[in-house]
Design a protein around this motif. Structure first.
Motif, mmCIF file in Angstrom:
data_model
loop_
_atom_site.group_PDB
_atom_site.id
_atom_site.type_symbol
_atom_site.label_atom_id
_atom_site.label_comp_id
_atom_site.label_asym_id
_atom_site.label_seq_id
_atom_site.Cartn_x
_atom_site.Cartn_y
_atom_site.Cartn_z
ATOM 1 N N PRO A 73 0.800 -1.234 0.000
ATOM 2 C CA PRO A 73 0.000 0.000 0.000
ATOM 3 C C PRO A 73 0.834 1.287 0.000
ATOM 4 O O PRO A 73 0.403 2.297 -0.559
ATOM 5 C CB PRO A 73 -0.806 -0.102 1.303
ATOM 6 C CG PRO A 73 -0.875 -1.556 1.602
ATOM 7 C CD PRO A 73 0.398 -2.147 1.078
ATOM 8 N N ASP A 74 2.052 1.247 0.611
ATOM 9 C CA ASP A 74 2.823 2.488 0.636
ATOM 10 C C ASP A 74 3.677 2.668 -0.623
ATOM 11 O O ASP A 74 4.501 3.568 -0.708
ATOM 12 C CB ASP A 74 3.664 2.583 1.922
ATOM 13 C CG ASP A 74 4.709 1.501 2.049
ATOM 14 O OD1 ASP A 74 5.084 0.913 1.023
ATOM 15 O OD2 ASP A 74 5.156 1.248 3.188
ATOM 16 N N GLY A 109 6.383 5.285 0.650
ATOM 17 C CA GLY A 109 5.615 6.080 1.610
ATOM 18 C C GLY A 109 5.637 5.397 2.971
ATOM 19 O O GLY A 109 6.415 4.468 3.205
ATOM 20 N N LYS A 110 4.779 5.882 3.858
ATOM 21 C CA LYS A 110 4.789 5.343 5.211
ATOM 22 C C LYS A 110 3.378 4.927 5.621
ATOM 23 O O LYS A 110 2.427 5.676 5.410
ATOM 24 C CB LYS A 110 5.266 6.470 6.127
ATOM 25 C CG LYS A 110 5.621 6.046 7.521
ATOM 26 C CD LYS A 110 6.460 7.154 8.109
ATOM 27 C CE LYS A 110 6.347 7.338 9.567
ATOM 28 N NZ LYS A 110 7.052 8.559 9.950
ATOM 29 N N SER A 111 3.264 3.714 6.187
ATOM 30 C CA SER A 111 1.969 3.246 6.673
ATOM 31 C C SER A 111 1.887 3.497 8.172
ATOM 32 O O SER A 111 2.802 3.138 8.904
ATOM 33 C CB SER A 111 1.821 1.740 6.440
ATOM 34 O OG SER A 111 1.963 1.439 5.080
ATOM 35 N N THR A 123 -5.510 1.738 8.721
ATOM 36 C CA THR A 123 -4.141 2.124 8.408
ATOM 37 C C THR A 123 -4.176 3.395 7.585
ATOM 38 O O THR A 123 -4.933 3.495 6.622
ATOM 39 C CB THR A 123 -3.436 1.001 7.616
ATOM 40 O OG1 THR A 123 -3.294 -0.134 8.468
ATOM 41 C CG2 THR A 123 -2.056 1.427 7.152
ATOM 42 N N LEU A 124 -3.377 4.378 8.012
ATOM 43 C CA LEU A 124 -3.309 5.638 7.275
ATOM 44 C C LEU A 124 -2.012 5.666 6.478
ATOM 45 O O LEU A 124 -1.015 5.070 6.876
ATOM 46 C CB LEU A 124 -3.346 6.822 8.246
ATOM 47 C CG LEU A 124 -4.602 6.905 9.122
ATOM 48 C CD1 LEU A 124 -4.467 8.040 10.134
ATOM 49 C CD2 LEU A 124 -5.839 7.108 8.260
ATOM 50 N N LEU A 125 -2.050 6.352 5.337
ATOM 51 C CA LEU A 125 -0.866 6.417 4.499
ATOM 52 C C LEU A 125 -0.369 7.851 4.363
ATOM 53 O O LEU A 125 -1.160 8.764 4.132
ATOM 54 C CB LEU A 125 -1.183 5.847 3.110
ATOM 55 C CG LEU A 125 -1.411 4.335 3.093
ATOM 56 C CD1 LEU A 125 -2.090 3.904 1.808
ATOM 57 C CD2 LEU A 125 -0.097 3.593 3.268
ATOM 58 N N ASP A 126 0.931 8.026 4.544
ATOM 59 C CA ASP A 126 1.558 9.330 4.369
ATOM 60 C C ASP A 126 2.578 9.197 3.247
ATOM 61 O O ASP A 126 3.537 8.411 3.360
ATOM 62 C CB ASP A 126 2.244 9.745 5.686
ATOM 63 C CG ASP A 126 2.943 11.094 5.563
ATOM 64 O OD1 ASP A 126 2.903 11.695 4.461
ATOM 65 O OD2 ASP A 126 3.530 11.547 6.570
ATOM 66 N N PHE A 127 2.374 9.926 2.165
ATOM 67 C CA PHE A 127 3.260 9.787 1.001
ATOM 68 C C PHE A 127 4.369 10.844 0.949
ATOM 69 O O PHE A 127 5.018 10.990 -0.071
ATOM 70 C CB PHE A 127 2.434 9.782 -0.290
ATOM 71 C CG PHE A 127 1.607 8.529 -0.433
ATOM 72 C CD1 PHE A 127 2.223 7.313 -0.707
ATOM 73 C CD2 PHE A 127 0.225 8.567 -0.255
ATOM 74 C CE1 PHE A 127 1.476 6.146 -0.808
ATOM 75 C CE2 PHE A 127 -0.528 7.396 -0.358
ATOM 76 C CZ PHE A 127 0.096 6.183 -0.632
#
Ligand code: ADP
Ligand code: MG
Ligand code: ZN
Length: 377
Positions: A85-86, A126-128, A135-139
């Motif tokens: 996902p990341d 990115g970072k999960s 789960t939140l994703l920060d790109f």
């Protein structure tokens, strides 16, 4: 049968650049608001085109020279395909068979030479952020430049890995390649380890890879706990397999996944970036820049007598193991514990001393004090 460890290291360094690896997004991602440093390229939108960051490539080449590598005149980027996902594109742009730098080395204080197989350039993911139910994703980190250093499996002692890691950090800082702030994820370590009989020349046919360690102390702790675990397994007659392990300060290493049967990455040349060719003049400039800087620091060092940095003590005992000793020391010294309860804080130092002694110097006094304080209140 006497066994000894065989260890190889992979180091990821974030080179200091103004922008990301393949897009114009600013690289000042530390503490930036989530998903505020993103664009269609680093979010992996279809139809976008990556444009390589020459500043990052140059820093990777400077690092290569500083690590005594040869710089390739021809190099290219490749796609490393996997699903996560990341990783919104479904592949990471990395380098496979034509890295920027090859065949380097670092000589340790003992005189032992650790060979560096390659130093290549790639983009970060990115970072999960895993919550309880989602789960939140920060790109922001997606598409940040990374230089990856891969050593040959030349280490035979975790302390050598510690020394090597610090040397890499010092070199990267000296030539302003990276700040190597491990807290900010600018330097990350991955160690592979297996055990073989002393005197055996061939490499064992398995290895455990310990992922993403963010401190020199932890890499030593992780490797020492792997040596104990693998030795016990082998002595038991177990056949060890390739696996990927994580490290936790309290638990030691733990299995993340077995590498056997792991899908392969189907590497192929990145079709959106033409192969790179570097002129001899350009490559000589890189070497010259390192040579000049080397000269500068040498004269500076001669002027201000160099301060000798005292090596930091590494404590090998995990917090859970320390806790067991702390508990038994408190039980054995109940009268001292009672004094501490009445406010005699000096008495706590006596208990710390007892735990240090029982742990044969392998427990961190700071952790001991913390545990005592939490148990006696
Ligand atoms: P690849 O990722 O292409 O399969 P290798 O498996 O040869 O490459 O090496 C990856 C890392 O693991 C390198 O740092 C290397 O030094 C190390 N390594 C390889 N074999 C072993 C082994 N038997 N024991 C410990 N480390 C190893
Ligand atoms: Mg790798
Ligand atoms: Zn971007």
């Amino acid at each position: 049968m006497q066994l000894e460890p065989v260890i190889g290291l992979e180091v990821h360094l974030q080179p200091k650049t103004k922008s990301k690896m393949f897009c114009p997004c600013p690289a000042d991602i530390w503490k930036a608001e989530s998903n505020s440093r993103v664009c269609p390229v680093c979010l992996g939108y279809p139809g976008t085109l990556p444009v390589p960051n020459i500043e990052a490539i140059r820093k990777c080449q400077l690092l290569g020279i500083a690590l005594s590598c040869q710089l390739a005149g021809l190099s290219k980027f490749d796609r490393k395909n996997y699903f996560y996902p990341d990783l919104p594109k479904g592949y990471q742009i990395s380098q496979y068979d034509e890295p920027l730098c090859v065949n380097g080395n670092i000589t340790l204080a003992s005189g032992k030479v650790i060979r560096i197989r390659r130093v290549h350039m790639e983009e970060d993911t990115g970072k999960s952020l895993h919550g309880d139910s989602d789960t939140l994703l920060d790109f922001n980190k997606s598409g940040m430049p990374l230089c990856e250093i891969v050593t040959e499996p030349d280490f035979s002692d975790p302390e050598e890995v510690y020394e090597f890691g610090k040397r890499v950090r010092d070199i990267a800082r000296k030539y302003s390649i990276s700040d190597c702030d491990m807290e900010k994820g600018q330097m990350r370590l991955e160690a592979s380890i297996s055990m073989r009989s002393v005197g055996q020349k061939e490499l064992p046919n398995y290895r455990a890879e310990i992922k993403n360690i963010n401190s020199f102390k932890f890499v030593v702790m992780a490797l020492k706990s792997e040596i104990v675990r693998q030795t016990a397994e082998l002595m038991n007659g177990s056949i060890l397999k390739n696996e990927t392990r994580g490290f936790d300060e309290k638990l030691g290493t733990f299995l993340m996944r077995e590498k056997e049967g792991e899908k392969d990455y189907r590497y192929f040349p990145e079709p959106d970036i033409p192969p790179m060719s570097f002129s001899t003049d350009y490559l000589n400039e890189i070497k010259e820049e390192i040579r000049k800087k080397e000269e500068e620091t040498n004269t500076k060092e001669n002027k201000n007598e160099t301060k000798q940095e005292r090596p930091q003590k590494v404590y090998l005992m995990l917090e859970d193991q320390v806790l067991d000793i702390v508990k038994s020391v408190i039980l054995e010294n109940s009268s001292v514990a009672a004094q501490i309860k009445t406010g005699k804080t000096n008495a706590a130092m006596f208990l710390v001393g007892q735990v240090v002694k029982n742990a044969k110097g392998q427990a961190d006094p700071k952790i001991i004090k913390k545990l005592i304080d939490s148990l006696i209140r």
